[in-house]
Design a protein around this motif. Sequence first.
Motif, short mmCIF file in Angstrom:
data_model
loop_
_atom_site.label_atom_id
_atom_site.label_comp_id
_atom_site.label_asym_id
_atom_site.label_seq_id
_atom_site.Cartn_x
_atom_site.Cartn_y
_atom_site.Cartn_z
N ASP A 9 0.87 -1.20 0.00
CA ASP A 9 0.00 0.00 0.00
C ASP A 9 0.90 1.24 0.00
N ASP A 13 7.52 3.82 4.15
CA ASP A 13 8.25 2.64 4.63
C ASP A 13 8.16 1.48 3.66
N ASP A 14 7.05 1.42 2.91
CA ASP A 14 6.94 0.44 1.82
C ASP A 14 8.02 0.73 0.77
N ASN A 38 -2.48 2.84 3.18
CA ASN A 38 -1.95 4.17 3.55
C ASN A 38 -2.55 5.26 2.66
N ASN A 165 -2.27 -2.65 9.25
CA ASN A 165 -2.48 -3.52 8.08
C ASN A 165 -3.56 -4.57 8.33
CA CA Z 1 2.73 -0.59 4.20
#
Ligand code: CA
Length: 315
Positions: A9, A13-14, A38, A165
């Motif tokens: 998403d 940080d992804d 997010n 999540n």
């Molecule tokens: Ca994420």
Amino acid sequence: MRKFIIDTDTASDDCAALMMACMTKNIEIMGVTVVAGNVSVEQAGRNAKMTLEVCGSDVPVFLGAKQPLMHSRKETISVHGVDGMGDKGLIHPQGGFAPGDAVDYILNTVAEYPDEIEIVVLGPVTNIALAILRDRETMSRVKRIWSMGTPGFGPGNATPVSEFNVFIDAEAYKIMLDSGIPVSIAGFDLCVGDIEIDLDELAEIAASSPQGAFLKDATAVLLDFNRKTRGQDMIDLPDAVAMACAIWPETVTGRMNVYCYTCIDNGPCYGQVIFYREGSTYESMPEIPGYPDEVITSMDAGGFTKRFIGMFKKQ
Ligand code: CA
Ligand code: RIB
């Protein structure tokens, strides 16, 4: 070469986690599938595409679920900015999305490479649940799922007992955990403390490479959020920690085999995931088929940070 699908998403940080996979030679990213969480699924797609282009990758990006299985999409407190990537005008990908939808892509790829595909899921697991519902047999051939999800053995961040999540789509998380596909869970408790990136480390990353500079900008709102809400000058990167569990096993210092029960009743426990530890006896427990999953219980924070910073310096 290990074959990964990364489901995300995509926020800052992804982005860090995607960069780690792009920079790891023995990982073949087959495709990136995106999900609302997010940010909207379209924004997650643009963020993922931009991150891959910054890393020189032409891995395809497939759009997935716009909302959770059973609910309309919740407007979330975006700790990463409106665009999920620091609100610095970073997101202008050259390329478009791959044709077809994320769930079909996951099923077709697992069918083509049975028992080889590892799925790293960094957001709500709606796409994974839809794939299981659509073709359980094919999904039974997924080698392993690596999930950034649950509070682990710490407090939740979406509610006192639920991590974001899972909280966004607990029904999907239950379907994934009940599927029998082996899941390795990196909980939010792994992602706080020494493993966080401080200002000096962030400056070192930013000075190292264009990718490092991009990540610093993408995490600008996250840094501000942590300053305001926790009084700390640092960025926490849960998805990067989860990716490390998958690609840097030497940084994992503790794990536990568990059976997971996901709470989906409406109310304060919605999104809580209860771990029944193999070998423990409890006064009460549900009928369980076994202990197919594992929770990562501890990480070598110094080892993670050294590898993480070093990776950007090598670009
Ligand atoms: Ca994420
Ligand atoms: O709770 C942290 C998780 O929620 C991370 O994956 C973050 O990107 C958000 O998706």
